[in-house]
Design a protein around this motif. Structure first.
Motif, short mmCIF file in Angstrom:
data_model
loop_
_atom_site.label_atom_id
_atom_site.label_comp_id
_atom_site.label_asym_id
_atom_site.label_seq_id
_atom_site.Cartn_x
_atom_site.Cartn_y
_atom_site.Cartn_z
N HIS A 125 0.79 -1.24 0.00
CA HIS A 125 0.00 0.00 0.00
C HIS A 125 0.82 1.30 0.00
N ASP A 163 -4.20 -0.50 8.11
CA ASP A 163 -2.79 -0.56 8.52
C ASP A 163 -2.48 0.68 9.35
N VAL A 164 -1.52 0.58 10.24
CA VAL A 164 -1.22 1.73 11.12
C VAL A 164 -0.57 2.88 10.34
N HIS A 165 -0.14 2.59 9.12
CA HIS A 165 0.46 3.64 8.28
C HIS A 165 -0.50 4.01 7.16
N ASP A 244 -0.38 -3.79 12.13
CA ASP A 244 0.65 -3.12 12.93
C ASP A 244 0.11 -2.03 13.85
N GLY A 286 0.98 -4.58 6.73
CA GLY A 286 1.97 -4.65 7.80
C GLY A 286 1.56 -5.57 8.94
N TYR A 288 4.24 -6.60 12.51
CA TYR A 288 5.66 -6.98 12.64
C TYR A 288 6.01 -7.68 13.95
ZN LIG Z 1 2.16 -0.46 8.24
#
Ligand SMILES: [Zn+2]
Length: 306
Positions: A125, A163-165, A244, A286, A288
């Motif tokens: 992404h 996603d956290v981003h 994430d 993500g 991790y």
């Molecule tokens: Zn991420």
């Protein structure tokens, strides 16, 4: 509800060193969790067709795709961007990830399955039309989105990215195209530090404060995404499923728990039901911390497999 599961040993060949967080063990951890709980046996394990390169050029420029093939190393590792190492097996793994999502799309459109989860890497992404970014080479979800409208003729495709981003690459490729509604939740401030305000009419960003919890995300999703998604009436929902935002993840500072990903799975399933569409295709982004990733992915997939 038939949920197809797509993965391939090729994803393990993207090996960029044990110190890099985007590690082959991520795929193994998810699969082990699905197997040990018995959920894997309830999913339909689906073969992946060969990649059609015509599917890539809707999302990425010819020049960028040529450049990826040209820089792909024959031995050792190079850096395609400052965060994104590229080893011998990386490009093949990226092609295989794109092949997984396009095969899953084909299977959904041909009604062989209702929903799909693609357990693939590298993620996609952050990859823009012309740039490798943040561990991502090819934007799998944007590739599927553009195939859905250009090849299958769909008129409304929702893209949900938790996603956290932020989904900067997906936004780069799909912004301004009214056939898509992009909903992205993410920690702010955090990588990739791109436009987090709602400057595009077809993008609804939810920036979340560092250290905020799953309950904050749930409230924001209900306030900002629910009505917009129901009004949009997506014929297909594509999900960039990053895990994430979990409290244990080392890459960010949100405090979500496994249950929050189950809640998201049920929220997305309910959106589909309210729009008379069961078509939901999710692709791994993500996540991790291996234990948190496996538990969160299991929690999310179990909501969609019901
Ligand atoms: Zn991420």
């Amino acid at each position: 509800m038939k949920l197809g599961y797509y993965s391939h040993t090729e994803h393990l060949a993207h090996e960029v060193g044990d110190m890099h967080p985007e590690h082959p063990m991520r795929i193994i951890a998810i699969e082990h969790q699905l197997e040990s709980t018995g959920l894997l046996h309830d999913l339909q394990s689906c073969p992946i067709d060969n990649l059609d390169h015509a599917d890539l050029v809707r999302a990425h420029s010819h020049g960028y795709l040529d450049q990826l093939a040209r820089i792909s190393p024959e031995n050792g590792t190079i850096y395609a961007d400052k965060d994104t190492p590229m080893a011998v097996g990386s490009l093949k793994a990226a092609y295989q990830a794109a092949a997984a999502v396009t095969t899953a799309l084909d299977d959904i459109m041909m009604r062989r399955i209702d929903r799909a989860f693609c357990s693939v890497r590298p993620p996609g992404h952050h990859a823009t039309r012309r740039q490798t970014m943040g561990f991502c080479f090819l934007n799998n979800i944007a590739i599927a989105a553009l195939k859905a409208v250009d090849f299958y003729g769909l008129e409304r495709v929702a893209v949900i990215d938790f996603d956290v981003h932020q989904a900067n690459g997906t936004i780069d490729i799909l912004q301004g195209d009214e056939r898509f509604l992009i909903c992205s939740s993410f920690q702010h401030p955090a990588y990739p530090y791109s436009h987090w305000q709602n400057i595009y009419p077809n993008v609804i960003n939810i920036p979340l404060d560092p250290n905020s919890a799953g309950v904050d995300m749930r409230r924001a999703v209900e306030q900002q995404w629910l009505n917009a998604l129901q009004a949009f009436k997506p014929q297909l929902i594509l999900v960039s499923a990053g895990f994430d935002a979990h409290r244990a993840d080392p890459m960010a500072e949100l405090n979500w728990l496994e249950e929050d990903f189950n809640w998201l799975g049920r929220f997305i399933a309910d959106i589909g039901k309210s729009c008379a569409s069961s078509r939901i295709l999710s692709s791994l982004e993500g996540g991790y911390d291996l234990k948190a990733l496996a538990a969160s992915a299991h929690s999310y997939i179990s909501a969609l497999a019901e």
